[in-house]
Design an enzyme around this catalytic site. Structure first.
Site, mmCIF file in Angstrom:
data_model
loop_
_atom_site.group_PDB
_atom_site.id
_atom_site.type_symbol
_atom_site.label_atom_id
_atom_site.label_comp_id
_atom_site.label_asym_id
_atom_site.label_seq_id
_atom_site.Cartn_x
_atom_site.Cartn_y
_atom_site.Cartn_z
ATOM 1 C CE LYS A 129 38.883 -19.447 -68.177
ATOM 2 N NZ LYS A 129 38.738 -18.203 -68.912
HETATM 3 C C1 LIG Z 1 38.592 -17.554 -69.997
HETATM 4 C C2 LIG Z 1 39.419 -16.410 -70.451
HETATM 5 C C3 LIG Z 1 38.905 -15.020 -70.559
HETATM 6 C C4 LIG Z 1 37.417 -14.468 -70.731
HETATM 7 O O1 LIG Z 1 36.689 -15.141 -69.758
HETATM 8 P P1 LIG Z 1 35.166 -15.520 -70.049
HETATM 9 O O2 LIG Z 1 34.776 -15.516 -68.417
HETATM 10 O O3 LIG Z 1 35.102 -16.958 -70.632
HETATM 11 O O4 LIG Z 1 34.524 -14.528 -70.869
HETATM 12 C C5 LIG Z 1 39.919 -14.147 -71.023
HETATM 13 N N1 LIG Z 1 41.213 -14.286 -71.073
HETATM 14 C C6 LIG Z 1 41.451 -15.483 -70.570
HETATM 15 C C7 LIG Z 1 43.006 -15.767 -71.187
HETATM 16 C C8 LIG Z 1 40.980 -16.429 -70.670
HETATM 17 O O5 LIG Z 1 41.096 -17.731 -70.584
#
Ligand SMILES: *Cc1c(COP(=O)(O)O)cnc(C)c1O
Length: 184
Positions: A129
């Site tokens: 992210k």
């Molecule tokens: C990565 C992601 C999540 C969840 O995040 P995690 O930290 O991996 O649990 C939720 N929604 C979207 C659109 C994502 O790309």
């Protein structure tokens, strides 16, 4: 919390009741859907717009039922689109807006930071992210009651234990009103 998924799950559990329906765009990571179902709510898949791949409100409107209680816009690829229209739609249909802002930490909408306005925003700090702490997530809202509930839910539902632990105290008598989780 440990994960963006956990943040979304707790936000849904804190804001809604089991069986409530949540409108969610079909183009997203599976976490959006699973966070809703893990909280006992029902994800309702909606079309996305061809132009920007975000939730199509015209399609979402046709999927509203008497059990629809929330909308989960996904700021896909850091783009939040027309959030004013999303909030207007939510207001008109009396829905909560629990934004999946997993891709949008640090992003702005009309000059304002995502998470600094609107209803509830959930971030992810997973390794892929915008910024990361290895794994992580956060719920952001101006709704103090909702945030207090999220804090309780992430500590097994023990009321006000999260705050005490940060003051090096712990509850010795546990008040637990509902199913909680052990999320960090
Ligand atoms: C990565 C992601 C999540 C969840 O995040 P995690 O930290 O991996 O649990 C939720 N929604 C979207 C659109 C994502 O790309």
């Amino acid at each position: 919390f440990e994960l963006g998924t956990a943040a979304l799950q707790l936000a849904v559990q804190a804001a809604l009741q089991p069986g409530d329906e949540v409108l969610v765009p079909s183009l997203t990571y599976v976490a959006s859907f699973q966070a809703i179902s893990a909280a006992g709510a029902i994800p309702v898949a909606c079309e996305v717009r061809e132009a920007d791949a975000l939730l199509d409100l015209a399609d979402a409107a046709q999927r509203i039922t008497p059990r629809t209680r929330a909308l989960m816009p996904v700021h896909y690829a850091s783009y939040s689109g027309d959030l004013d229209a999303v909030h207007e739609f939510a207001q008109r249909h009396r829905l909560r807006v629990i934004a999946d802002a997993a891709h949008a930490f640090g992003c702005t909408h009309r000059g304002r930071k995502i998470g600094s306005f609107g209803d509830v925003s959930c971030f992810s700090f997973d390794g892929i992210k915008n910024i990361t702490c290895g794994e992580g997530g956060a719920v952001v809202s101006a709704d103090a009651e909702l945030i207090a509930k999220v804090r309780d839910l992430r500590m097994l539902g023990v009321e006000r234990d999260t705050e005490k632990r940060y003051q090096r105290q712990r509850s010795w008598e546990f008040e637990v009103a509902e199913q909680g989780w052990r999320y960090h």
